[in-house]
Write a protein that holds these residues in place. Structure first.
Motif, PDB file in Angstrom:
ATOM      1  N   GLU A 118       0.818  -1.209   0.000  1.00 39.38           N
ATOM      2  CA  GLU A 118       0.000   0.000   0.000  1.00 39.38           C
ATOM      3  C   GLU A 118       0.856   1.264   0.000  1.00 39.38           C
ATOM      4  O   GLU A 118       1.752   1.413   0.826  1.00 39.38           O
ATOM      5  CB  GLU A 118      -0.943  -0.017   1.200  1.00 39.38           C
ATOM      6  N   ASN A 119       0.532   2.170  -0.920  1.00 38.72           N
ATOM      7  CA  ASN A 119       1.319   3.396  -1.042  1.00 38.72           C
ATOM      8  C   ASN A 119       0.480   4.480  -1.695  1.00 38.72           C
ATOM      9  O   ASN A 119      -0.104   4.274  -2.755  1.00 38.72           O
ATOM     10  CB  ASN A 119       2.576   3.130  -1.887  1.00 38.72           C
ATOM     11  N   CYS A 120       0.391   5.632  -1.046  1.00 39.44           N
ATOM     12  CA  CYS A 120      -0.283   6.790  -1.632  1.00 39.44           C
ATOM     13  C   CYS A 120       0.751   7.622  -2.393  1.00 39.44           C
ATOM     14  O   CYS A 120       1.735   8.074  -1.811  1.00 39.44           O
ATOM     15  CB  CYS A 120      -0.952   7.640  -0.553  1.00 39.44           C
ATOM     16  N   VAL A 121       0.523   7.825  -3.675  1.00 40.90           N
ATOM     17  CA  VAL A 121       1.463   8.550  -4.530  1.00 40.90           C
ATOM     18  C   VAL A 121       0.814   9.855  -4.987  1.00 40.90           C
ATOM     19  O   VAL A 121      -0.324   9.853  -5.456  1.00 40.90           O
ATOM     20  CB  VAL A 121       1.869   7.706  -5.753  1.00 40.90           C
ATOM     21  N   TYR A 122       1.537  10.963  -4.854  1.00 38.75           N
ATOM     22  CA  TYR A 122       1.036  12.276  -5.248  1.00 38.75           C
ATOM     23  C   TYR A 122       1.951  12.883  -6.309  1.00 38.75           C
ATOM     24  O   TYR A 122       3.172  12.685  -6.284  1.00 38.75           O
ATOM     25  CB  TYR A 122       0.965  13.216  -4.046  1.00 38.75           C
ATOM     26  N   ASP A 123       1.346  13.638  -7.224  1.00 38.19           N
ATOM     27  CA  ASP A 123       2.131  14.387  -8.202  1.00 38.19           C
ATOM     28  C   ASP A 123       2.898  15.488  -7.481  1.00 38.19           C
ATOM     29  O   ASP A 123       2.337  16.245  -6.690  1.00 38.19           O
ATOM     30  CB  ASP A 123       1.205  14.990  -9.254  1.00 38.19           C
ATOM     31  N   GLU A 124       4.209  15.560  -7.734  1.00 34.75           N
ATOM     32  CA  GLU A 124       5.059  16.482  -6.992  1.00 34.75           C
ATOM     33  C   GLU A 124       4.756  17.945  -7.297  1.00 34.75           C
ATOM     34  O   GLU A 124       5.041  18.826  -6.472  1.00 34.75           O
ATOM     35  CB  GLU A 124       6.532  16.186  -7.278  1.00 34.75           C
ATOM     36  N   THR A 125       4.193  18.240  -8.450  1.00 39.05           N
ATOM     37  CA  THR A 125       3.951  19.640  -8.811  1.00 39.05           C
ATOM     38  C   THR A 125       2.532  20.099  -8.472  1.00 39.05           C
ATOM     39  O   THR A 125       2.333  21.207  -7.972  1.00 39.05           O
ATOM     40  CB  THR A 125       4.204  19.846 -10.317  1.00 39.05           C
ATOM     41  N   SER A 126       1.546  19.252  -8.714  1.00 36.20           N
ATOM     42  CA  SER A 126       0.159  19.659  -8.495  1.00 36.20           C
ATOM     43  C   SER A 126      -0.420  19.156  -7.178  1.00 36.20           C
ATOM     44  O   SER A 126      -1.453  19.670  -6.721  1.00 36.20           O
ATOM     45  CB  SER A 126      -0.719  19.157  -9.645  1.00 36.20           C
ATOM     46  N   GLY A 127       0.201  18.149  -6.589  1.00 39.31           N
ATOM     47  CA  GLY A 127      -0.367  17.553  -5.396  1.00 39.31           C
ATOM     48  C   GLY A 127      -1.509  16.605  -5.669  1.00 39.31           C
ATOM     49  O   GLY A 127      -2.140  16.090  -4.739  1.00 39.31           O
ATOM     50  N   GLN A 128      -1.801  16.347  -6.936  1.00 40.24           N
ATOM     51  CA  GLN A 128      -2.882  15.443  -7.312  1.00 40.24           C
ATOM     52  C   GLN A 128      -2.525  14.016  -6.923  1.00 40.24           C
ATOM     53  O   GLN A 128      -1.420  13.539  -7.184  1.00 40.24           O
ATOM     54  CB  GLN A 128      -3.131  15.512  -8.822  1.00 40.24           C
ATOM     55  N   MET A 129      -3.474  13.333  -6.281  1.00 40.82           N
ATOM     56  CA  MET A 129      -3.243  11.945  -5.894  1.00 40.82           C
ATOM     57  C   MET A 129      -3.276  11.054  -7.122  1.00 40.82           C
ATOM     58  O   MET A 129      -4.238  11.066  -7.899  1.00 40.82           O
ATOM     59  CB  MET A 129      -4.294  11.488  -4.881  1.00 40.82           C
ATOM     60  N   LEU A 130      -2.224  10.285  -7.312  1.00 43.37           N
ATOM     61  CA  LEU A 130      -2.106   9.445  -8.498  1.00 43.37           C
ATOM     62  C   LEU A 130      -2.557   8.008  -8.254  1.00 43.37           C
ATOM     63  O   LEU A 130      -2.751   7.257  -9.196  1.00 43.37           O
ATOM     64  CB  LEU A 130      -0.648   9.447  -8.990  1.00 43.37           C
ATOM     65  N   SER A 131      -2.681   7.632  -7.002  1.00 44.91           N
ATOM     66  CA  SER A 131      -3.130   6.262  -6.671  1.00 44.91           C
ATOM     67  C   SER A 131      -4.513   6.340  -6.032  1.00 44.91           C
ATOM     68  O   SER A 131      -4.723   5.902  -4.911  1.00 44.91           O
ATOM     69  CB  SER A 131      -2.137   5.586  -5.730  1.00 44.91           C
ATOM     70  N   ALA A 132      -5.456   6.922  -6.766  1.00 45.74           N
ATOM     71  CA  ALA A 132      -6.775   7.223  -6.222  1.00 45.74           C
ATOM     72  C   ALA A 132      -7.792   6.102  -6.406  1.00 45.74           C
ATOM     73  O   ALA A 132      -8.927   6.223  -5.967  1.00 45.74           O
ATOM     74  CB  ALA A 132      -7.315   8.508  -6.846  1.00 45.74           C
ATOM     75  N   SER A 133      -7.411   5.018  -7.063  1.00 47.37           N
ATOM     76  CA  SER A 133      -8.329   3.898  -7.220  1.00 47.37           C
ATOM     77  C   SER A 133      -7.571   2.601  -6.931  1.00 47.37           C
ATOM     78  O   SER A 133      -6.343   2.577  -6.871  1.00 47.37           O
ATOM     79  CB  SER A 133      -8.899   3.862  -8.642  1.00 47.37           C
ATOM     80  N   PHE A 134      -8.337   1.523  -6.767  1.00 42.95           N
ATOM     81  CA  PHE A 134      -7.714   0.236  -6.473  1.00 42.95           C
ATOM     82  C   PHE A 134      -7.052  -0.389  -7.695  1.00 42.95           C
ATOM     83  O   PHE A 134      -6.468  -1.474  -7.601  1.00 42.95           O
ATOM     84  CB  PHE A 134      -8.744  -0.721  -5.873  1.00 42.95           C
ATOM     85  N   MET A 135      -7.118   0.292  -8.834  1.00 39.82           N
ATOM     86  CA  MET A 135      -6.313  -0.117  -9.978  1.00 39.82           C
ATOM     87  C   MET A 135      -4.854   0.300  -9.776  1.00 39.82           C
ATOM     88  O   MET A 135      -3.939  -0.299 -10.343  1.00 39.82           O
ATOM     89  CB  MET A 135      -6.847   0.516 -11.267  1.00 39.82           C
ATOM     90  N   ASP A 136      -4.660   1.336  -8.970  1.00 39.78           N
ATOM     91  CA  ASP A 136      -3.309   1.864  -8.737  1.00 39.78           C
ATOM     92  C   ASP A 136      -2.828   1.649  -7.303  1.00 39.78           C
ATOM     93  O   ASP A 136      -1.630   1.699  -7.043  1.00 39.78           O
ATOM     94  CB  ASP A 136      -3.271   3.373  -9.041  1.00 39.78           C
ATOM     95  N   TYR A 137      -3.765   1.460  -6.381  1.00 42.15           N
ATOM     96  CA  TYR A 137      -3.417   1.298  -4.961  1.00 42.15           C
ATOM     97  C   TYR A 137      -3.613  -0.165  -4.606  1.00 42.15           C
ATOM     98  O   TYR A 137      -4.740  -0.672  -4.595  1.00 42.15           O
ATOM     99  CB  TYR A 137      -4.311   2.195  -4.104  1.00 42.15           C
ATOM    100  N   CYS A 138      -2.528  -0.843  -4.335  1.00 47.20           N
ATOM    101  CA  CYS A 138      -2.574  -2.303  -4.143  1.00 47.20           C
ATOM    102  C   CYS A 138      -2.764  -2.647  -2.673  1.00 47.20           C
ATOM    103  O   CYS A 138      -2.082  -2.098  -1.801  1.00 47.20           O
ATOM    104  CB  CYS A 138      -1.288  -2.930  -4.675  1.00 47.20           C
ATOM    105  N   MET A 139      -3.687  -3.557  -2.399  1.00 45.11           N
ATOM    106  CA  MET A 139      -3.888  -4.084  -1.056  1.00 45.11           C
ATOM    107  C   MET A 139      -3.630  -5.589  -1.075  1.00 45.11           C
ATOM    108  O   MET A 139      -3.738  -6.226  -2.117  1.00 45.11           O
ATOM    109  CB  MET A 139      -5.317  -3.818  -0.570  1.00 45.11           C
ATOM    110  N   PRO A 140      -3.274  -6.169   0.088  1.00 49.81           N
ATOM    111  CA  PRO A 140      -3.027  -7.613   0.116  1.00 49.81           C
ATOM    112  C   PRO A 140      -4.294  -8.398  -0.174  1.00 49.81           C
ATOM    113  O   PRO A 140      -5.392  -8.015   0.235  1.00 49.81           O
ATOM    114  CB  PRO A 140      -2.536  -7.857   1.552  1.00 49.81           C
TER     115      PRO A 140
END
Length: 219
Positions: A118-140
């Motif tokens: 699990e990891n929350c990833v944000y765009d460094e310039t805009s602050g937009q969350m890039l892992s906003a769905s379970f397609m990008d945010y992995c859970m066990p």
């Protein structure tokens, strides 16, 4: 329901009884009548029955334990496979073993997710969350977890009813450090002594190859 004054009614062992008589109603009977909207007293404006109380213990409870994880790492792709997990926790008196086992299994799985996935990833310039769905945010998932061995000990707590301690966060607290320590130990032959969470395949792959290059350069 009992045709008696409030002062004559006592509650004991789940029964409301009229003192000095054999007349009684169970708690279930009273709750059912409270929601049944039948024969309500005139001064009762709304149906229902509820109570609220607060528990303020004299001190915190301190469960403890020891967790061990065994991992295997594929050096070609950096994937971490959790192959074995053993947890021994002292949570005081165990009232319901199935609930305790469920709490520990779920807590350990949550900690494994924090350690490996699990990891929350944000765009460094805009602050937009890039892992906003379970397609990008992995859970066990179930296939990420081994058959865990759970053992409980019971050193009684001295200041709680029945000697109980908390167990809800025991697995969550112990598992992230346990899994990451296992990953570090598996990579220790490369001189690795620290791995940031989550230990994703890409992160572990970079650590392996950077450490290998440093070892070759040192030679």
């Amino acid at each position: 329901m009992l045709e008696a004054g409030e002062g004559d009614i006592v509650f004991e062992n789940g029964l409301f009884s009229v003192q000095g008589t054999d007349r009684s109603k169970s708690l279930g009977d009273v709750v059912g009548a409270a929601y049944g909207l039948v024969n309500f007293p005139i001064d009762v404006l709304e149906p229902g029955m509820e109570a609220q109380a607060f528990y303020d213990p004299v001190n915190f409870t301190y469960p403890g334990g020891a967790h061990i994880a065994e991992v295997e790492i594929d050096p070609d792709c950096g994937s971490v496979d959790l192959v074995s997990y053993i947890a021994v926790d002292d949570i005081g008196t165990v009232i319901n073993p199935m609930i305790v086992a469920g709490q520990l299994h779920g807590g350990i799985a949550q900690g494994v997710g924090q350690a490996l996935f699990e990891n929350c990833v944000y765009d460094e310039t805009s602050g937009q969350m890039l892992s906003a769905s379970f397609m990008d945010y992995c859970m066990p998932r179930a296939d990420n977890m081994p058959n865990m061995e759970i053992v409980t000990l019971s050193t009684l707590c001295t200041h709680t009813s029945f000697g109980v301690k908390g167990c809800g966060e025991v697995g969550t607290i112990g598992s992230p450090a346990t899994v990451i320590n296992a990953v570090v130990d598996a990579l220790s032959h490369l001189g690795v002594n620290h791995v940031d969470m989550p230990a994703t395949p890409s992160r572990v792959w970079r650590i392996i190859h950077n450490s290998a290059n440093q070892l070759r350069a040192a030679e």
